[in-house]
Design a protein around this motif. Structure first.
Motif, PDB file in Angstrom:
ATOM      1  N   ASP A  99      -3.102  -0.747  -1.694  1.00 49.78           N
ATOM      2  CA  ASP A  99      -2.394  -0.868  -2.964  1.00 49.78           C
ATOM      3  C   ASP A  99      -2.421  -2.334  -3.392  1.00 49.78           C
ATOM      4  N   PRO A 100      -3.340  -2.711  -4.264  1.00 51.86           N
ATOM      5  CA  PRO A 100      -3.449  -4.128  -4.657  1.00 51.86           C
ATOM      6  C   PRO A 100      -2.243  -4.658  -5.414  1.00 51.86           C
ATOM      7  N   SER A 101      -1.326  -3.797  -5.833  1.00 54.26           N
ATOM      8  CA  SER A 101      -0.107  -4.299  -6.474  1.00 54.26           C
ATOM      9  C   SER A 101       0.880  -4.861  -5.454  1.00 54.26           C
ATOM     10  N   LYS A 102       0.591  -4.671  -4.167  1.00 53.04           N
ATOM     11  CA  LYS A 102       1.462  -5.180  -3.109  1.00 53.04           C
ATOM     12  C   LYS A 102       0.916  -6.511  -2.580  1.00 53.04           C
ATOM     13  N   LEU A 103       1.740  -7.548  -2.695  1.00 56.87           N
ATOM     14  CA  LEU A 103       1.394  -8.818  -2.062  1.00 56.87           C
ATOM     15  C   LEU A 103       1.649  -8.684  -0.561  1.00 56.87           C
TER      16      LEU A 103
ATOM     17  N   ASP B 241      13.460  -4.629  -0.799  1.00 59.48           N
ATOM     18  CA  ASP B 241      13.606  -4.259  -2.199  1.00 59.48           C
ATOM     19  C   ASP B 241      12.861  -2.945  -2.400  1.00 59.48           C
ATOM     20  N   PRO B 242      13.388  -2.037  -3.206  1.00 57.51           N
ATOM     21  CA  PRO B 242      12.707  -0.743  -3.408  1.00 57.51           C
ATOM     22  C   PRO B 242      11.279  -0.863  -3.897  1.00 57.51           C
ATOM     23  N   VAL B 243      10.929  -1.969  -4.568  1.00 57.02           N
ATOM     24  CA  VAL B 243       9.559  -2.105  -5.060  1.00 57.02           C
ATOM     25  C   VAL B 243       8.562  -2.104  -3.903  1.00 57.02           C
TER      26      VAL B 243
ATOM     27  N   GLN C  80       0.528   4.541  -7.366  1.00 63.07           N
ATOM     28  CA  GLN C  80       0.441   5.021  -8.748  1.00 63.07           C
ATOM     29  C   GLN C  80       1.540   4.448  -9.632  1.00 63.07           C
ATOM     30  N   ALA C  81       2.614   3.930  -9.007  1.00 65.36           N
ATOM     31  CA  ALA C  81       3.677   3.322  -9.810  1.00 65.36           C
ATOM     32  C   ALA C  81       3.245   1.989 -10.393  1.00 65.36           C
TER      33      ALA C  81
END
Length: 688
Positions: A91-95, A111-113, A119-120
């Motif tokens: 998931d490239p949105s995750k650092l 944190d919930p993120v 897909q979010a």
């Protein structure tokens, strides 16, 4: 300035961030990622200033960034399939934090993120620490190898938060360990090694955050070789200074490391490092179910410690703590996991064998917690040298004897002798077994004699968490009381437990604060209590109990029969007719089978003997009376040139040693331990 990346000067063989004169090389392992991106941040760590794709060689993604320097902040992102059923969760949105990170710019926070699915499309950079490029000084000097001696297990934060002699600015940190008052106390009670609970960067579990609690112990790591900024705000230099201060007082330092799992937890947990880089590689998955994580740890995930990249990562982690921090050895949480492969545990598994053979690590102290919660996970006695092992059998057998259970003298005898039933093989010695009556998880020592059941309501789990069977007792009232008789009984039992620990062969371990009567108010799983429940109350310390522990420790160090690291056989010492151990009835005769099998027996008397400095046997008589009545025992005769001395009695700890007349015997008080030594006297002294 703008940054670029090149593969020509990259160093794929050196994972992590490595500083050169004119830039920094980066390398990370991922066999299943399609591409790994290096994210650079500004000096504040808040703004991403570059996102650079790493080149690839085999399963290593790498590159060199010219002009980048020490202190730069960075993270990673990994592209690849989102196929949870196959074990892939890219998931490239995750650092992501580099598994080889050696410094963090801030603590982890849940944190919930962090748990949002790919897909979010929710970016997690705002809540993830940045790794900090650091050029480490790897010249630290651990002390030469020696057995750990009395091991003092402590949480850095809980130890000093309420210590009036520790400056407020360093309370709760590693730096507090270098304070003179702390060092003086450790030396006073005879500590040989200080065992620090985890220092690596960790994250709170999601359910604790929902309850308004936090992880007070740190057994939920993400960055295994980066100090947590909450515990070591001064980073590696702070750790090294404190370790050197402990070394200067002759104290070794062990570090509790959690190499069995990460704080990413179950599949629905946060994505912070390993899960995002290569979930299928770093974690073990159920056979035939690549989307299901194996849970041999009880935390939702388990590292695949037999795989070469994981072995390499953890070896580098351990070497870093030794070479940079000066750490003398390690305690391995849920150590059975380190010896597992897809078929179960084996003592010659890749990681265990690599630790034993590594040039940096082989001469360090290594202590395994020899169990996990997976199938066949209880492996006490099965580790090979150089590993020592935690000894929960000692804990339970000693507690059950002093609780007054039937038929416990045989089990106590075995534990007093160093547990040969567990460790007398593979050319091992009693010191392999780390004896304890209490540890960080479970009741405090004082609570063992004040609470019959656990009281974990403050943890928010309906008192369902923690051990259910504690072999504890309350002496008539559950918890706090002002009744002098009950308080006296508890103090008496507490001292009997301590005496049994120090008089047993093996490596004794004491939890910080148990030497002065700390309580957790009946909470036997206080991992979520970063508050007065776990913070040591130094103002309420029982000074008399500290003196008693110091006396026990001094006795253990001074008497040859207690220093001897050998399993007693019952055979005479060489050149003498004195057995190395004798088990005695109250009348002084040898115990027989009926005595050992008597379910009502609550008295155990023995004589240990070892070669003395003057060539004669050094003898020590020990009497353990768990009964509710005093017991009269016969004393062995004094040898020519010796006298018998009552060196210690746990029911009256401040009594000075006094000579005994063997003809008159000795009355061993109820619920107490008596120690009689045979001491050489000068001719002018006479023999009483």
């Amino acid at each position: 300035m703008g940054f670029s990346i090149t593969a020509e000067r990259g160093a794929p063989a050196r994972l992590g961030a490595n500083v050169a004169a004119d830039g920094v090389s980066f390398a990370v392992h991922s066999g299943n990622a399609a591409r790994v991106l290096l994210c650079l941040f500004d000096g504040s760590g808040e703004r991403e200033i570059a996102r650079l794709p790493l080149a690839r060689q085999g399963d290593t993604h790498f590159g060199f960034v010219p002009g980048l320097a020490e202190g730069a902040r960075y993270g990673l992102r990994a592209e690849g399939p989102w196929a949870p059923e196959a074990g892939h969760r890219f998931d490239p949105s995750k650092l992501l934090v580099d598994p080889y990170a050696v410094a963090l710019d801030r603590p982890y926070r849940f944190d919930p993120v962090l748990t949002a699915p790919r897909q979010a499309g929710l970016d997690s950079a705002a809540v993830v620490p940045r790794a900090v490029v650091a050029k480490l000084d790897r010249t630290a000097a651990p002390l030469p190898f020696a057995p750990p001696g009395l091991t003092y297990e402590t949480s850095v934060r809980a130890f000093s938060m309420r210590h009036a002699s520790v400056p407020e600015r360093v309370r709760g940190t590693v730096a507090a360990l270098a304070e003179p008052a702390v060092l003086d106390h450790l030396v006073r009670i005879g500590v040989g090694s200080v065992e620090l609970m985890p220092l690596a960067g960790w994250i709170d579990e999601a359910h604790l955050v929902c309850l308004g609690l936090c992880n007070a112990w740190g057994y939920n790591p993400i960055a295994h070789m980066a100090p947590d900024p909450r515990l070591a705000p001064g980073g590696w230099p702070e750790i090294r200074r404190s370790v050197e201060a402990l070394h200067a007082r002759g104290l070794r330092v062990l570090l509790d490391v959690v190499l069995n799992h990460s704080g990413e937890g179950p599949v629905e947990g946060p994505t912070l490092a390993y899960r995002g880089l290569d979930n299928a590689l770093y974690y073990r998955h159920a056979e035939g179910q690549p989307g299901t994580l194996v849970n041999d740890t009880g935390t939702g995930n388990t590292f695949a410690c037999d795989r070469a990249p994981v072995v390499a990562l953890f070896l580098e982690c351990l070497r870093t703590w030794v070479e940079v921090g000066g750490i003398d050895g390690f305690r391995y949480d849920l150590g059975t996991v380190l010896g597992r492969d897809d078929h179960g545990f084996r003592p010659d598994a890749p990681l265990l064998a690599a630790i034993a053979a590594d040039p940096v690590l082989k001469d360090r102290i290594h202590v395994a917690e020899p169990w996990d919660v997976g199938p066949g996970g209880y492996r006490i006695g099965e580790f090979r040298p150089p590993f020592l092992e935690w000894q929960d059998r000692f804990r339970d057998d000693v507690r059950r004897f002093w609780r007054g259970e039937s038929g416990r003298v045989g089990a106590l005898a075995t534990r007093l002798c160093g547990s040969p039933d567990l460790f007398d093989r593979f050319n091992r010695a009693p010191s392999v077994g780390v004896n304890f009556v209490a540890a960080h998880d479970g009741f405090s020592l004082a609570d063992i004699v004040a609470y019959e059941t656990k009281h974990n309501e403050a943890n928010g789990e309906g008192n369902r968490d923690g051990h259910g069977e504690n072999h504890s007792w309350n002496n008539g009232v559950e918890g706090p009381t002002d009744d002098p008789a009950i308080l006296a009984a508890r103090g008496r039992d507490l001292r009997a437990l301590l005496a049994t620990l120090f008089l047993s062969r093996g490596t004794p371990m004491l939890v910080a604060g148990d030497e002065f009567g700390r309580t957790q108010n009946g909470n036997n799983n206080a991992y979520a209590q970063d508050n007065a429940t776990t913070w040591l109350d130094w103002d309420a310390a029982d000074e008399a109990l500290i003196r008693f522990v110091a006396a026990l420790s001094a006795l253990r160090r001074s008497h040859p029969a207690l220093r001897l690291d050998a399993f007693p056989s019952g055979r005479p010492l060489p050149g003498t007719d004195v057995p190395d151990v004798s088990w005695l009835r109250a009348d002084g005769s040898a115990m027989e089978a009926d005595d050992w099998n008597d379910p009502e027996r609550r008295l155990l008397v023995l004589q240990f003997a070892a070669p003395g400095a003057d060539g004669r046997p050094a003898r020590l008589l020990l009497a353990f009376n768990a009964g509710m009545k005093d017991a009269a025992i016969a004393l062995p005769p004094a040898a020519p040139g010796e006298r018998l001395v009552l060196a210690l009695q746990s029911d009256c700890p401040d009594l000075l040693p006094r000579p005994l007349d063997p003809a008159h015997g000795l009355v061993v008080k109820a619920r107490s331990v008596f120690v009689v030594t045979a001491e050489v006297v000068e001719p002018a002294d006479g023999i009483p």
